[in-house]
Design a protein around this motif. Structure first.
Motif, PDB file in Angstrom:
ATOM      1  N   TYR A   1      -5.258  -0.551  -2.902  1.00 50.62           N
ATOM      2  CA  TYR A   1      -5.477  -0.982  -1.519  1.00 50.62           C
ATOM      3  C   TYR A   1      -6.170  -2.331  -1.470  1.00 50.62           C
ATOM      4  CZ  TYR A   1      -7.316  -1.041   3.226  1.00 50.62           C
ATOM      5  OH  TYR A   1      -7.638  -1.399   4.510  1.00 50.62           O
TER       6      TYR A   1
ATOM      7  N   GLY B   1      -0.550   3.066  -3.424  1.00 47.76           N
ATOM      8  CA  GLY B   1      -1.632   3.298  -2.487  1.00 47.76           C
ATOM      9  C   GLY B   1      -3.005   3.124  -3.085  1.00 47.76           C
TER      10      GLY B   1
ATOM     11  N   SER C   1      -3.472  -5.134  -1.975  1.00 48.56           N
ATOM     12  CA  SER C   1      -2.550  -5.284  -0.853  1.00 48.56           C
ATOM     13  C   SER C   1      -3.279  -5.767   0.398  1.00 48.56           C
ATOM     14  CB  SER C   1      -1.832  -3.965  -0.571  1.00 48.56           C
ATOM     15  OG  SER C   1      -2.761  -2.923  -0.343  1.00 48.56           O
TER      16      SER C   1
ATOM     17  N   SER D   1       0.809  -1.223   0.000  1.00 47.24           N
ATOM     18  CA  SER D   1       0.000   0.000   0.000  1.00 47.24           C
ATOM     19  C   SER D   1       0.837   1.265   0.000  1.00 47.24           C
ATOM     20  CB  SER D   1      -0.934   0.001   1.215  1.00 47.24           C
ATOM     21  OG  SER D   1      -0.199  -0.187   2.415  1.00 47.24           O
TER      22      SER D   1
END
Length: 976
Positions: A754, A751, A757, A747
């Motif tokens: 999400y 990012g 991950s 992440s």
């Protein structure tokens, strides 16, 4: 008695002419009779009467055809309808006078004829027949040629003639107006004015009026259309006017005195001593006022007695210079306002106001015209009718010419329809407000071959295209400015700019996230008039065109198609090339093309392999990056689980066909980083789907399905992401793909992924943290995938004691470039291509070993941070990788190039430092204990070898001096 005497005097010349005409016709009849008699006798004597009757028949036939062709019967009819018994009596008197005296030259002609032999006589009679026949054959041939009419590919500017062609509902108005002009047949002379802008349909309106007069008052109205434009520069324009008038009257009315009267009146005007000018030609006002008054009075009295009304139409009056307009009006008013003669003047008041740059006040112009015009009539066109006219005529033209795709012309025309339906139509009227302007626009669209523009797959905005065409047609100087400032690499004059571009206004958004017009554009438009500013603003004004003009608010379609953009995607260039050069880039250079292709792929019934087989996706000419960028950014509710599975598996199988090699403007190296990220994003966004989402009801995201797919569990057995990427036949590049995919699974680095991950973290251990210390979260996210990747690597390389560095070294250029090999190689020099291959190999092995052997650093968590299994994270993977490197890859007993591999890895690990060698770059990655042990045993042999050519090239590519750098590495190793 005086009035009777004046009339007798005025008829004297006419009566004399008719008497002489009777004499001449009688003489001609006697001569013809004499010739026929002699011809008959000769034919009878030679027993050839058939020749006589044949010739007579042919002459009668010639006479009949000539009468029909020249409308002689109409002229004869008009004579009888005139009821001029006085002329008939005089004519008969002339005929009888010659008959009584038995002709004038008949004796002489008879003597001449008798001397001609039959053969010559027959020949002389047949020659006129032959000439007549030849002439008619030629005319027939010409007529047949005219029948094969060529269809025009454009709209002509020919006015409407019949009510059936009326597109603007002028027929009823023309019917009423024509009745007012006829005025119940009154002999009162009136001047009517038709005031309307150019192209509004004045000529069409007049044609409809004339059609009505022809139907209702054929015997009561004579129409004379005087085209002032044909004679503006003619020195005898007044003579031309009268000659034309007499010719029209003569063809419709038998009034021989009228021609004499007009001629005398015209002569008086021309011979007068006091001069005035018409169209720059000088005319006189007679000093003998009584003479011109008498001439005018005679014309007046004669015209009063006519049963027919003469309507004189003067069109295009506003195309003359203003002084000529005034003089024409003065002449009509002062010299030719006669009974039974009415005038229709066609003009545009606004145009008269501005001709010759006089900038006259419109109200004063109207006031001036009112002095001469008795009744004024204005024409207006309903915008809805004008739009229908455009559609109808556009359809007519496209139906009769061979267009590539006529439907695309209709799509292109949608922009014009939007203009007609706009609340600002009044502002557009100067550009599309009449039939002539509409035709000009349609013809321009056809000329530009817009039928080749498929708006469904090409990045052309119909709104911007029609506005740019309007600028092109109406303001060529402005369009030329656009072209020269924005073509090629130019941008930022008319196209919008951002904060970091030149000429960005200082008062702009300080964050730089707002599009603005450049200061150059703002200064330029200040010099334009209101119409020019308006039409430019519709394309280029940032506030007008973009509304919410922040980057985040614009759709991809806007970014790729709006003409106000010209920096990244060269949108405006695309429009300029189309309009100026009629050139269009191929479909696969357009964003919309890939949007449509994406829509085809997402249909449940479509097969991705079948659809994409039509296209060469690995050919750089077909921008694969564009297609997959659109697919991975598509909303999840447009996917079904089956389609998700089909697309991701296809993408995984397709990956080896793309190149890892990156060369500016030649190859983007799509297999390197970008496409592995796309695979990860697809998993993140749609990999959780278990059934197609219905937005009308609640649904639950099953994030664990993403991890199951990554590891090939449950529904994804045998199609696991890691299993497909690491297929043995993919070799070292498969390991490289695995590790690039892993880089997207935490992440911190990605990012936005999400879901992926988090799924990996929860699948590995439901108790893993999803909040708190970032490092702890990332460690949990990457543990499972790192251990799985090491397990694959161990199975393929460690257990088999297979040298991965050797595997990378043995890669061919084709392996690295995939199916783009021929394209890339053909566009690169041999030296540059070979050097790029060497550097790419170094990058591949460095990337693989760095991510496998790295533990924990400031940048990321490497695979070696973890154990082969479990949660202790004691770094047993690190130990196994080091042992493998020193026992297998750097072992000189197993490979003669072991020392080269050792040095190449050290050079690669240290490549981040261009000038000095840092021991940390070794120690953080390699086991110090293993490194010291290996160096002690092999240093003498290593320092004796000649460094390979590949390593020398690498050092040069990294900007390092070979001798100094190698010696620095040796010194550092000796200090360990």
């Amino acid at each position: 008695m005086n009035e009777v005497g004046e009339r007798l005097k005025s008829n004297y010349y006419t009566l004399s002419k008719v008497f002489i005409l009777g004499v001449l016709i009688s003489e001609a009849s006697l001569i013809v009779g004499m010739i026929l008699k002699y011809f008959y006798n000769l034919s009878l004597q030679s027993d050839r009467l058939y020749i006589f009757f044949s010739v007579i028949f042919l002459y009668l036939l010639m006479a009949g055809l000539s009468v029909k062709k020249d409308n002689i019967h109409r002229k004869v009819t008009s004579i009888f309808k005139s009821r001029r018994f006085d002329l008939l009596i005089v004519f008969i008197a002339g005929v009888m006078a010659l008959i009584i005296i038995d002709g004038i030259g008949t004796d002489y002609i008879e003597n001449v004829i008798k001397k001609i032999e039959l053969l010559y006589f027959q020949t002389s009679l047949i020659i006129p027949i032959v000439l007549f026949l030849a002439n008619n054959i030629k005319k027939r041939q010409d007529k047949n040629k005219e029948k094969s009419e060529k269809k025009s590919g454009f709209l002509s500017d020919v006015e409407v003639i019949t009510p059936e062609e009326d597109a603007f509902n002028f027929a009823k108005l023309a019917d009423k107006f024509s009745e007012r002009v006829f005025n119940y047949g009154s002999y009162e002379s009136l001047v009517f004015g038709i005031d309307a802008p150019w192209g509004t349909g004045k000529s069409t309106f007049i044609n409809l009026c004339q059609e009505n007069w022809n139907k209702k008052y054929e015997e009561k109205v004579i129409v004379y259309r005087f085209d002032v434009m044909k004679f503006e520069s003619n020195e005898n324009i007044l003579n031309k006017f009268v000659d034309g008038l007499i010719k029209v009257i003569r063809s419709n009315l038998f009034a021989p005195e009228l021609e004499t009267m007009f001629s005398r009146y015209l002569k008086l005007l021309n011979d007068s001593k006091t001069n005035f000018s018409i169209f720059g030609v000088r005319f006189g006002i007679p000093s003998d006022n009584l003479s011109i008054e008498k001439a005018f009075e005679k014309l007046e009295n004669f015209l009063k007695g006519l049963d027919q009304k003469i309507i004189i139409i003067v069109d295009d009056l506003d195309r003359l210079n203003f002084s000529s307009v005034k003089e024409v009006l003065f002449v009509i008013k002062k010299s030719f306002i006669l009974p039974n003669m009415s005038y229709i003047l066609c003009y545009d008041t606004e145009n008269i106001s501005i001709i010759e740059n006089q900038k006259l006040d419109a109200e004063k112009t109207i006031e001036f015209l009112e002095k001469f015009i008795n009744i004024k009539y204005s024409l207006f066109i309903d915008p809805a009718l004008l739009l229908n006219y455009f559609i109808d005529y556009k359809d007519k033209v496209t139906s009769r010419i061979n267009l590539k795709n006529p439907d695309l012309i209709s799509v292109a025309s949608e922009g014009l329809k939007d203009i007609f339906n706009s609340k600002e139509y009044d502002r557009y009227a100067p550009f599309v407000g009449n039939a002539r302007k509409i035709k000009r626009l349609v013809n321009t669209i056809l000329l530009l071959e817009v039928d080749r523009v498929d708006f469904t797959v090409m990045d052309f905005n119909k709104y911007d295209l029609i506005h740019l065409i309007i600028i092109y047609v109406n303001y060529p100087n402005i369009f030329r400015k656009i072209y020269y400032t924005e073509i090629g690499a130019g941008f930022g004059f008319f196209s919008v700019v951002t904060k970091y571009d030149d000429y960005y206004p200082e008062e702009g958004d300080s964050s730089g996230s707002e599009y603005k017009n450049s200061t150059r554009y703002t200064e330029y438009v200040e010099s334009l008039n209101s119409n020019q500013k308006f039409i430019l603003s519709k394309v280029f004004d940032a506030n007008e065109r973009l509304k919410k003009n922040r980057f985040s608010k614009l759709s991809n379609e806007a970014n790729f198609s709006y003409a106000c953009f010209n920096k990244h995607y060269r949108n405006l260039n695309r429009y300029l090339d189309l309009i100026v050069h009629s050139t269009i880039k191929s479909e696969n250079d357009h964003y919309k093309y890939y949007v449509n292709l994406k829509n085809q792929l997402l249909k449940d019934e479509s097969n991705i392999s079948v659809v994409l087989e039509k296209y060469s996706l690995v050919d750089p000419a077909f921008n694969s990056k564009q297609l997959w960028s659109i697919i991975v950014n598509e909303s999840y509710y447009n996917f079904s689980p089956e389609k998700v599975k089909e697309i991701i598996i296809y993408f995984l199988e397709l990956l080896p066909k793309y190149s890892i090699l990156e060369i500016d403007s030649i190859s983007e190296g799509l297999r390197n980083f970008l496409f592995p990220y796309f695979i990860a994003k697809l998993l993140n966004d749609v990999g959780w789907l278990k059934e197609k989402v219905d937005l009308k009801r609640e649904f639950r995201k099953d994030d664990l399905r993403i991890a199951e797919w990554v590891f090939g569990k449950n529904d994804f057995t045998e199609i696991g992401i890691l299993d497909i990427l690491s297929k043995p036949e993919r070799g070292v590049l498969g390991i490289h793909d695995l590790l690039q995919f892993r880089a997207n699974c935490n992440s911190r680095d990605r990012g936005s992924l999400y879901g992926l991950s988090r799924s990996l973290s929860m699948y590995e251990n439901k108790n893993n943290p999803n909040e708190g210390i970032v490092k702890d979260i990332i460690i949990a996210e990457l543990r499972g995938v790192s251990q799985a990747i090491f397990k694959i690597f161990k199975k393929q390389y460690i257990n088999k004691r297979k040298n991965i560095i050797e595997g990378v070294s043995n890669l061919s250029a084709k392996d690295i470039c995939g199916e783009e090999y021929n394209y890339i190689k053909s566009r690169s020099s041999k030296e540059d291509f070979d050097n790029k291959i060497i550097r790419t190999k170094s990058s591949i092995i460095n990337y693989i070993l760095y991510h496998l052997i790295s533990k924990d650093n400031s940048e990321e968590i490497g695979c070696s941070f973890y154990d082969e299994s479990g949660y202790e994270d004691q770094g047993t993977i690190h130990n196994n990788i080091n042992k493998y490197l020193f026992e297998v890859c750097f072992n000189p007993e197993l490979n003669a190039k072991a020392y080269d591999y050792f040095l190449s890895l050290l050079v690669g690990f240290n490549s981040m430092s261009r000038e000095t060698v840092h021991k940390n770059s070794f120690i953080e990655l390699l086991s110090k204990e293993e490194l010291v042990k290996y160096w002690k045993i092999n240093k003498d042999d290593i320092q004796k070898i000649e460094v390979s050519k590949e390593n020398q090239i690498l050092l040069n590519l990294y900007g390092m001096t070979y001798n100094e750098h190698i010696q620095d590495i040796y010194k550092l190793l000796n200090k360990l």
